[in-house]
Design a protein around this motif. Structure first.
Motif, PDB file in Angstrom:
ATOM      1  N   ALA A   1       0.839  -1.202   0.000  1.00  6.34           N
ATOM      2  CA  ALA A   1       0.000   0.000   0.000  1.00  6.34           C
ATOM      3  C   ALA A   1       0.874   1.251   0.000  1.00  6.34           C
ATOM      4  O   ALA A   1       1.821   1.366   0.768  1.00  6.34           O
ATOM      5  CB  ALA A   1      -0.917   0.001   1.218  1.00  6.34           C
ATOM      6  N   VAL A   2       0.543   2.169  -0.881  1.00  2.16           N
ATOM      7  CA  VAL A   2       1.270   3.438  -0.943  1.00  2.16           C
ATOM      8  C   VAL A   2       0.731   4.361   0.144  1.00  2.16           C
ATOM      9  O   VAL A   2      -0.463   4.493   0.318  1.00  2.16           O
ATOM     10  CB  VAL A   2       1.070   4.103  -2.315  1.00  2.16           C
ATOM     11  N   SER A   3       1.618   4.987   0.878  1.00  8.54           N
ATOM     12  CA  SER A   3       1.197   5.975   1.867  1.00  8.54           C
ATOM     13  C   SER A   3       2.306   6.990   2.044  1.00  8.54           C
ATOM     14  O   SER A   3       3.479   6.705   1.788  1.00  8.54           O
ATOM     15  CB  SER A   3       0.880   5.314   3.211  1.00  8.54           C
ATOM     16  N   SER A   4       1.922   8.171   2.518  1.00  7.73           N
ATOM     17  CA  SER A   4       2.921   9.199   2.792  1.00  7.73           C
ATOM     18  C   SER A   4       3.898   8.725   3.862  1.00  7.73           C
ATOM     19  O   SER A   4       5.094   9.021   3.804  1.00  7.73           O
ATOM     20  CB  SER A   4       2.232  10.496   3.236  1.00  7.73           C
ATOM     21  N   THR A   5       3.400   7.966   4.836  1.00  7.61           N
ATOM     22  CA  THR A   5       4.255   7.458   5.912  1.00  7.61           C
ATOM     23  C   THR A   5       5.341   6.548   5.362  1.00  7.61           C
ATOM     24  O   THR A   5       6.517   6.640   5.749  1.00  7.61           O
ATOM     25  CB  THR A   5       3.416   6.698   6.954  1.00  7.61           C
ATOM     26  N   LYS A   6       4.979   5.661   4.436  1.00  5.80           N
ATOM     27  CA  LYS A   6       5.968   4.750   3.858  1.00  5.80           C
ATOM     28  C   LYS A   6       6.978   5.498   3.000  1.00  5.80           C
ATOM     29  O   LYS A   6       8.155   5.122   2.941  1.00  5.80           O
ATOM     30  CB  LYS A   6       5.258   3.667   3.050  1.00  5.80           C
ATOM     31  N   ILE A   7       6.552   6.552   2.348  1.00  7.76           N
ATOM     32  CA  ILE A   7       7.474   7.351   1.539  1.00  7.76           C
ATOM     33  C   ILE A   7       8.462   8.080   2.450  1.00  7.76           C
ATOM     34  O   ILE A   7       9.667   8.121   2.178  1.00  7.76           O
ATOM     35  CB  ILE A   7       6.703   8.344   0.655  1.00  7.76           C
ATOM     36  N   ARG A   8       7.973   8.640   3.541  1.00  8.18           N
ATOM     37  CA  ARG A   8       8.872   9.308   4.492  1.00  8.18           C
ATOM     38  C   ARG A   8       9.908   8.324   5.028  1.00  8.18           C
ATOM     39  O   ARG A   8      11.090   8.649   5.141  1.00  8.18           O
ATOM     40  CB  ARG A   8       8.066   9.907   5.655  1.00  8.18           C
ATOM     41  N   ARG A   9       9.449   7.126   5.361  1.00 11.41           N
ATOM     42  CA  ARG A   9      10.363   6.118   5.887  1.00 11.41           C
ATOM     43  C   ARG A   9      11.418   5.748   4.852  1.00 11.41           C
ATOM     44  O   ARG A   9      12.608   5.629   5.171  1.00 11.41           O
ATOM     45  CB  ARG A   9       9.579   4.874   6.309  1.00 11.41           C
ATOM     46  N   ALA A  10      11.000   5.586   3.604  1.00 13.24           N
ATOM     47  CA  ALA A  10      11.938   5.235   2.537  1.00 13.24           C
ATOM     48  C   ALA A  10      12.995   6.319   2.369  1.00 13.24           C
ATOM     49  O   ALA A  10      14.190   6.035   2.218  1.00 13.24           O
ATOM     50  CB  ALA A  10      11.182   5.013   1.224  1.00 13.24           C
ATOM     51  N   LEU A  11      12.584   7.574   2.417  1.00  8.97           N
ATOM     52  CA  LEU A  11      13.536   8.680   2.270  1.00  8.97           C
ATOM     53  C   LEU A  11      14.525   8.717   3.431  1.00  8.97           C
ATOM     54  O   LEU A  11      15.719   8.971   3.241  1.00  8.97           O
ATOM     55  CB  LEU A  11      12.783  10.009   2.177  1.00  8.97           C
ATOM     56  N   LYS A  12      14.046   8.435   4.631  1.00  5.38           N
ATOM     57  CA  LYS A  12      14.911   8.436   5.807  1.00  5.38           C
ATOM     58  C   LYS A  12      15.905   7.271   5.786  1.00  5.38           C
ATOM     59  O   LYS A  12      16.967   7.338   6.389  1.00  5.38           O
ATOM     60  CB  LYS A  12      14.063   8.382   7.080  1.00  5.38           C
TER      61      LYS A  12
ATOM     62  N   GLY B   1      17.196   6.077   2.936  1.00  9.11           N
ATOM     63  CA  GLY B   1      18.002   6.141   1.722  1.00  9.11           C
ATOM     64  C   GLY B   1      17.436   5.311   0.582  1.00  9.11           C
ATOM     65  O   GLY B   1      18.117   5.107  -0.425  1.00  9.11           O
ATOM     66  N   ALA B   2      16.206   4.820   0.727  1.00  8.99           N
ATOM     67  CA  ALA B   2      15.565   4.018  -0.331  1.00  8.99           C
ATOM     68  C   ALA B   2      14.902   4.961  -1.326  1.00  8.99           C
ATOM     69  O   ALA B   2      13.672   4.982  -1.481  1.00  8.99           O
ATOM     70  CB  ALA B   2      14.563   3.053   0.275  1.00  8.99           C
ATOM     71  N   LEU B   3      15.729   5.729  -2.026  1.00 10.48           N
ATOM     72  CA  LEU B   3      15.225   6.781  -2.905  1.00 10.48           C
ATOM     73  C   LEU B   3      14.444   6.203  -4.085  1.00 10.48           C
ATOM     74  O   LEU B   3      13.435   6.773  -4.512  1.00 10.48           O
ATOM     75  CB  LEU B   3      16.397   7.637  -3.405  1.00 10.48           C
ATOM     76  N   LYS B   4      14.907   5.070  -4.620  1.00  8.75           N
ATOM     77  CA  LYS B   4      14.206   4.460  -5.748  1.00  8.75           C
ATOM     78  C   LYS B   4      12.770   4.124  -5.378  1.00  8.75           C
ATOM     79  O   LYS B   4      11.832   4.388  -6.147  1.00  8.75           O
ATOM     80  CB  LYS B   4      14.949   3.201  -6.205  1.00  8.75           C
ATOM     81  N   THR B   5      12.579   3.565  -4.195  1.00  9.73           N
ATOM     82  CA  THR B   5      11.235   3.235  -3.726  1.00  9.73           C
ATOM     83  C   THR B   5      10.408   4.493  -3.524  1.00  9.73           C
ATOM     84  O   THR B   5       9.247   4.567  -3.944  1.00  9.73           O
ATOM     85  CB  THR B   5      11.314   2.447  -2.404  1.00  9.73           C
ATOM     86  N   ALA B   6      10.995   5.501  -2.883  1.00  6.10           N
ATOM     87  CA  ALA B   6      10.274   6.753  -2.621  1.00  6.10           C
ATOM     88  C   ALA B   6       9.829   7.406  -3.929  1.00  6.10           C
ATOM     89  O   ALA B   6       8.665   7.817  -4.074  1.00  6.10           O
ATOM     90  CB  ALA B   6      11.153   7.708  -1.821  1.00  6.10           C
ATOM     91  N   ASN B   7      10.731   7.501  -4.900  1.00  7.11           N
ATOM     92  CA  ASN B   7      10.388   8.132  -6.176  1.00  7.11           C
ATOM     93  C   ASN B   7       9.333   7.336  -6.930  1.00  7.11           C
ATOM     94  O   ASN B   7       8.476   7.898  -7.619  1.00  7.11           O
ATOM     95  CB  ASN B   7      11.640   8.307  -7.033  1.00  7.11           C
ATOM     96  N   LYS B   8       9.384   6.006  -6.805  1.00  7.03           N
ATOM     97  CA  LYS B   8       8.388   5.157  -7.456  1.00  7.03           C
ATOM     98  C   LYS B   8       7.003   5.419  -6.872  1.00  7.03           C
ATOM     99  O   LYS B   8       6.021   5.558  -7.604  1.00  7.03           O
ATOM    100  CB  LYS B   8       8.776   3.692  -7.277  1.00  7.03           C
ATOM    101  N   TYR B   9       6.926   5.511  -5.563  1.00  4.45           N
ATOM    102  CA  TYR B   9       5.646   5.764  -4.908  1.00  4.45           C
ATOM    103  C   TYR B   9       5.147   7.194  -5.166  1.00  4.45           C
ATOM    104  O   TYR B   9       3.942   7.425  -5.276  1.00  4.45           O
ATOM    105  CB  TYR B   9       5.763   5.539  -3.404  1.00  4.45           C
TER     106      TYR B   9
END
Length: 310
Positions: A161-172, A174-182
């Motif tokens: 599931a895409v969520s803002s929380t998961k994107i914040r976690r990915a950025l923190k 260093g999972a930039l590829k995942t964050a940009n994908k979401y």
């Protein structure tokens, strides 16, 4: 898109299809909700409106909470501008506003002020005092006040599931590829170029030091990133370091960008930096010479990524 900075300044001439939420990140799940809203509104000769709030409710209700948001409010406006919305309503969130009951919220704001014809909301939406309002109450009120309600289920990518929380976690992390994908776009940092220590000039890697005004803007994991930025209507690539510069005995976080094939003075300019790839973590080197050697390797790795992916 017309942007209105208070719900009480909004005077619609048509009935509206409305969605509500913080929409931090305006990620691909948000984008689907908004695109669906816009299409339905236009197909039914209505206007599309998105109601959001600033400051973020947690900034007001939990003053001691250190909140980090994916977007500044200006970035959120720019992203929503691209969706085809008719109206973006940014209502100032306050403690007084937070005490509005779910019924008053629906009757006074959605029905009387926004002239809602249909409300389209995301999965698990809550609203009103103590977040007491939910899909069941909305459905009940929709019969009383004569509007329709549609709930959109959680958006999935590869069953996650895409969520803002998961994107914040990915950025923190260093999972930039995942964050940009979401997100559906490259994560960005926007700030003014300010004076730095100018150490980069002495070792062949001059940097633009970026100062971000908004203290709530999320800064990703410390390390080195491949980036791009449009400067004077031209696209430039480079590498960016986020961190404390341990080799130079730094103790404050800095954001420094070395642009390739660019040597002009950028002091005072405001730059929008797009993060493309997380290259490596920040490391303390034994000497300036060792740091310089690593920067040369970083540049080669950056150029390899750019040549293979851009």
């Amino acid at each position: 898109m017309e942007t209105v900075h208070s719900i009480f300044d909004f005077t619609p001439t048509h009935e509206t299809y409305v969605t509500i939420g913080t929409f931090d990140g305006v990620h691909i799940g948000h984008q689907k909700i908004v695109h669906d809203l816009v299409k339905q509104a236009h197909d039914n000769n209505k206007k599309s409106a998105l109601l959001t709030f600033f400051p973020h409710p947690r900034m007001v209700l939990q003053k001691d909470a250190s909140i980090e948001l994916i977007n500044t409010i200006d970035e959120r406006i720019d992203l929503l501008e691209k969706t085809g919305l008719d109206y973006l309503i940014i209502h100032p969130f306050s403690r007084e506003f937070s005490r509005l009951s779910a019924r008053d919220f629906v009757r006074d704001l959605l029905v009387n002020q926004l002239k809602v014809s249909k409300l389209i909301i995301g999965y698990d939406h809550h609203f009103g005092k103590n977040r007491e309002g939910n899909i069941e109450q909305l459905t009940e009120y929709s019969h009383i006040y004569n509007f329709k309600v549609q709930e959109i289920p959680a958006q999935d990518i590869d069953s996650v599931a895409v969520s803002s929380t998961k994107i914040r976690r990915a950025l923190k992390e260093g999972a930039l590829k995942t964050a940009n994908k979401y997100l559906g776009y490259n994560y960005t940092l926007k700030g003014k170029v300010v004076d730095g220590k100018k150490v980069g000039n002495t070792i062949g890697f001059p940097t633009a030091n970026i100062e971000i005004e908004e203290d709530y803007k999320l800064i990703p994991k410390a390390g080195v990133y491949v980036v791009q930025s449009t400067i004077q209507n031209r696209l430039f690539y480079g590498m960016m370091n986020i961190g404390n510069r341990p080799t130079l005995n730094g103790n404050n976080q800095t954001i420094e960008v070395n642009f390739f094939d660019f040597s002009e003075n950028l002091y005072g300019e405001t730059l929008k930096i797009e993060l493309l790839f997380f290259l490596r973590e920040e490391v303390k080197f034994d000497s300036i010479e060792a740091l310089t050697d690593q920067l040369k390797q970083d540049k080669l790795a950056s150029l390899t990524f750019i040549n293979n992916n851009m």
